[in-house]
Motif scaffolding. Structure first.
Motif: not given
Length: 299
Positions: A47-48, A50-52
């Motif tokens: 995860s980075n 960002k809500n993806m």
């Protein structure tokens, strides 16, 4: 709690009744759960913030796993294939809301947590929401939710999930050494994801082996010794190893010998307890032989 009273389950739908432990404690199901936790852990690490959307599928000869994350839900689907060695083939569905959509007690509310299986020629559905074996998966789901919102760093989330997931699964199992032993084995499997030093991993496996030997006659030990074993498996080992893994590589090298010595002392404690139980079994055998000799000696 009301749910813990035996009569309570007479008045709830089958889908809300907790699954029996023997349905989900076999080796094949434990491997299915462990693989699912590894997939969730990898997603957390990737995860980075960002809500993806993400969708991951894993296929194995004996099992299939699908994890799907979108802006409203996190879904986990787990299946035994026809080639699975599980005595009872099963399908498991977990559907949790993202916490910003619908939350309960600070985490995403569970929409569904069900296991479907065939037994005695009939189809059954039960709940896994309160099953200690699945607590780790629910904790990983919560960490995944947070990780994709940037709430926690991937390394912190992974180690936190490893620690608290283990503790949550075992918190309700203080009187069940067999379940604690199963959870310890799964904990060791999870550690392999962090490339634990082979020497430490080997020592942990020896501890698990000694624990398994204690299971049949565990209640013969006195209260303090049983408490020592439970605390070792439930708290001391996971706390020691997760703290060790949180260190930098150099500090891990510096502390490796100390960790090894500590684990060796734990193993020695279990060996001594097994010797104590073996002595008790021999004494009981001799007592039974004397007793039967008095009863059936033909004079």
């Amino acid at each position: 709690m009301l749910q813990e009273w035996p009569f309570f389950h007479l008045f709830v739908p089958n889908a809300r009744k907790p699954v029996d432990l023997h349905i989900v404690s076999d080796q094949a199901t434990r491997e299915l759960i462990a693989d699912t936790e590894r997939i969730l852990t990898k997603l957390i690490e990737q995860s980075n913030g960002k809500n993806m959307k993400r969708s991951v599928r894993r296929k194995h000869k004996e099992r299939r796993i699908h994890v799907k994350l979108n802006h409203k839900h996190i879904r986990v689907m787990m299946f035994d294939t026809k080639y699975s060695t599980a005595a009872v083939k099963k399908k498991i569905y977990i559907d949790c809301y993202r916490k910003y959509v619908k939350a309960k007690d600070g985490i995403g509310k569970t929409k569904e947590a069900s296991i479907y299986y065939m037994k005695d020629g009939r189809s059954h559905v039960r709940s896994i929401r309160e099953s200690p074996l699945f607590k780790g998966i629910f904790y990983h789901i919560n960490r995944l939710d947070e990780a994709f919102l940037g709430v926690q760093s991937s390394k912190e989330a992974s180690i936190s999930a490893l620690t608290i997931g283990h503790q949550e699964r075992t918190a309700t199992s203080q009187n069940d050494l067999q379940l604690l032993h199963l959870e310890t084995e799964r904990f060791i499997q999870q550690l392999s994801h962090f490339a634990l030093d082979p020497l430490l991993e080997s020592r942990l496996k020896r501890i698990a082996s000694q624990t398994e030997k204690l299971v049949p006659d565990f209640q013969l030990l006195d209260f303090e010794k049983r408490h020592t074993v439970r605390r070792m498996l439930r708290e001391d080992i996971p706390n020691l190893l997760t703290t060790y893994l949180s260190l930098t590589t150099q500090h891990q090298l510096n502390q490796k010998e100390n960790v090894f010595v500590t684990l060796s002392k734990m193993e020695l404690t279990l060996i001594n307890l097994n010797e104590e139980l073996e002595k008790a079994r021999v004494e009981r055998m001799e007592h039974l032989l004397r007793l039967n000799e008095l009863r059936y000696d033909q004079k």
